[in-house]
Design a protein around this motif. Structure first.
Motif, mmCIF file in Angstrom:
data_model
loop_
_atom_site.group_PDB
_atom_site.id
_atom_site.type_symbol
_atom_site.label_atom_id
_atom_site.label_comp_id
_atom_site.label_asym_id
_atom_site.label_seq_id
_atom_site.Cartn_x
_atom_site.Cartn_y
_atom_site.Cartn_z
ATOM 1 N N LEU A 197 105.469 39.326 20.366
ATOM 2 C CA LEU A 197 105.241 37.666 19.840
ATOM 3 C C LEU A 197 105.975 37.655 18.522
ATOM 4 C CD1 LEU A 197 104.233 35.409 21.330
ATOM 5 C CD2 LEU A 197 102.035 35.975 20.041
ATOM 6 N N LEU A 219 95.639 35.108 21.737
ATOM 7 C CA LEU A 219 96.222 36.370 22.836
ATOM 8 C C LEU A 219 94.895 36.483 23.040
ATOM 9 C CD1 LEU A 219 99.077 38.509 20.707
ATOM 10 C CD2 LEU A 219 99.101 36.752 22.389
ATOM 11 N N VAL A 242 102.096 43.706 23.516
ATOM 12 C CA VAL A 242 102.619 41.592 22.794
ATOM 13 C C VAL A 242 102.781 41.392 22.681
ATOM 14 C CG1 VAL A 242 102.107 39.805 24.494
ATOM 15 C CG2 VAL A 242 101.434 41.610 25.788
ATOM 16 N N TYR A 245 104.123 31.809 26.053
ATOM 17 C CA TYR A 245 104.257 31.938 24.788
ATOM 18 C C TYR A 245 105.293 32.163 24.124
ATOM 19 C CZ TYR A 245 100.726 32.547 20.566
ATOM 20 O OH TYR A 245 99.898 31.401 19.359
ATOM 21 N N LEU A 246 105.613 33.760 24.451
ATOM 22 C CA LEU A 246 106.610 34.022 24.192
ATOM 23 C C LEU A 246 107.888 33.349 23.737
ATOM 24 C CD1 LEU A 246 106.683 38.227 25.856
ATOM 25 C CD2 LEU A 246 106.680 37.551 23.505
ATOM 26 N N THR A 290 101.712 35.216 28.126
ATOM 27 C CA THR A 290 101.680 35.595 27.857
ATOM 28 C C THR A 290 103.265 35.076 27.715
ATOM 29 O OG1 THR A 290 102.477 37.486 28.923
ATOM 30 C CG2 THR A 290 100.561 37.333 27.240
ATOM 31 N N ARG A 350 97.283 34.474 15.729
ATOM 32 C CA ARG A 350 98.220 35.207 17.248
ATOM 33 C C ARG A 350 97.076 35.860 17.623
ATOM 34 N NH1 ARG A 350 99.965 40.631 16.440
ATOM 35 N NH2 ARG A 350 98.960 40.431 14.064
ATOM 36 N N VAL A 398 94.938 38.711 27.116
ATOM 37 C CA VAL A 398 95.563 40.148 26.448
ATOM 38 C C VAL A 398 94.976 41.456 25.647
ATOM 39 C CG1 VAL A 398 97.224 40.990 24.794
ATOM 40 C CG2 VAL A 398 97.349 39.375 26.061
#
Length: 425
Positions: A58, A40, A54, A109-110, A106, A36, A45
């Motif tokens: 997640l 990121l 974020v 990814y989410l 992101t 993670r 991020v």
């Protein structure tokens, strides 16, 4: 009516495939925990958003996927069959894993972590249900022991892969590829005879999730099954996940890496799952083993919270022992599967572990709330007492299911005569 094939081997295809499926399941869950932060960072991020913003979103999105997926696959498992879940869930999270390796932002990814959570939710419960229904009652404890032991070792594999593979995207590709390969093995797995009989008779209430809440006795039976898993996620999600912070508070002599602490904990879990499953067969009891391991968990948590000034090697050793003490995941899910009739068994066995996982945000909130009034270590001890006590009460009052004949259906708003008719051969 026969409750299974009495000559069935504990190493039959269903057990092997369920074991490997859970292996890939745990591989992905821990891999995401490890990747993670670096993933990121690679996606640009800011550091301030990784541990809160974020990064937290997640985690919560994946948890939402697990909870929704638990209900969805549970219903599918009782309405359409255990094999449908085994095929559908692994296909879904294999695709999601591969897609995780291609994300460029992101938002993607989410989305794909939510899809991965949906897929991962069905694997363990469906596998345990199928194994419990295929194996004879005097052997099924060995079968579920193998599933959990092989499965939890996926965490060790994830930690190894994350260390030796330099690119986080390839780590996800490996997980997705393993899942797709496993689909080929699943072609040879047969459906549960108990499910087929229930489906042929069109038993009332198959996969009726709300039926778990419209009857007081059934609801508390279900709630006790969920509470059995609370200590495992307290240990993994609080004590081990924040081991670096606990180590600082206790003045451990060297910095602690949470990733290494998780690896030691899961190595202990592998041995614990094997030992608890074997002990259950020897003692011919699920409840006794749960209470023995919960008592051991209480002792190990007390030891962990008193590692003041400890050496690094001792801290990691205690993480291993702590993991061993909560290695009753096999017993916990087996109890859930054995506590309900064939028309609700998959629904229960699939939702229970996911709802147990879903308690982690509540446990985390309780831990954070306690810190307003107590020290960091005292807060950990208070939450430990609550989780372990709740689980002890549940294990003491839950039905003993060892050797129980599983070939029956739950009485869901129909007459006793109907139940006898549906249960008859």
């Amino acid at each position: 009516m026969q409750s299974g094939n009495r000559s069935a081997s504990i190493f039959n295809v269903a057990v092997i495939v369920a074991s490997l499926g859970y292996f890939v399941d745990i591989y992905d869950l821990l891999l995401f925990t490890i990747l993670r932060v670096p993933s990121l960072k690679d996606l640009g991020v800011p550091q301030s958003e990784i541990d809160s913003g974020v990064g937290l979103l997640l985690i919560n999105v994946q948890m939402a996927g697990l909870l929704v997926g638990g209900i969805f696959w549970g219903i599918i498992g009782d309405k359409k069959g255990r094999l449908k879940v085994l095929f559908g869930s692994i296909l879904l999270y294999s695709i999601a894993n591969i897609a995780n390796g291609f994300v460029t932002g992101t938002t993607g990814y989410l989305f794909w972590r939510f899809v991965a959570g949906l897929g991962l939710a069905g694997e363990l419960g469906a596998g345990i249900t199928l194994v419990a229904e295929i194996l004879p009652k005097e052997k099924r404890g060995y079968g579920t022991m193998i599933v959990a032991t092989v499965g939890v070792s996926g965490a060790v594999a994830a930690n190894f892969i994350a260390k030796v593979v330099p690119d986080w995207r390839y780590c996800y590709f490996i997980g997705g590829g393993l899942g797709l390969l496993l689909l080929l093995l699943r072609i040879s797995v047969i459906e549960s005879h108990m499910f087929n009989q229930t489906a042929e008779k069109n038993a009332v209430g198959r996969g009726e999730f709300l039926a778990l809440f419209n009857n007081k006795e059934r609801f508390f039976r279900y709630l006790k099954c969920v509470l059995l898993g609370a200590p495992t996620w307290f240990v993994v999600g609080i004590l081990v996940a924040f081991s670096n912070k606990f180590a600082v508070e206790m003045g451990v002599k060297s910095p602690i890496n949470p990733g290494d602490a998780v690896a030691f904990c899961y190595a202990g879990l592998v041995l614990g799952d094997f030992s608890s499953g074997l002990l259950s067969q020897i003692l011919k009891s699920r409840r006794k083993v749960m209470m023995i391991f919960l008592a051991l968990t209480a002792v190990c948590v007390g030891l962990y919270l008193n590692l003041h000034g400890a050496e690094k090697w001792l801290f990691y050793t205690v993480c291993f022992v702590l993991g061993f003490s909560v290695g009753f995941w096999a017993i916990f899910v087996t109890i859930a599967a054995e506590s309900f009739g064939t028309n609700l068994r998959a629904t229960v066995a699939i939702t229970v572990p996911n709802f147990a996982r879903g308690m982690l945000p509540l446990i985390t909130m309780l831990f954070a709330f306690a810190q307003h009034y107590f020290t960091y270590l005292q807060s950990g001890a208070i939450v430990a007492v609550i989780c372990i006590t709740a689980s002890l009460i549940a294990s003491y009052t839950v039905e003993e299911t060892f050797g129980k004949d599983l070939n029956y259906v739950e009485d869901i708003n129909y007459t006793e005569e109907d139940v006898k008719k549906l249960s008859a051969d």
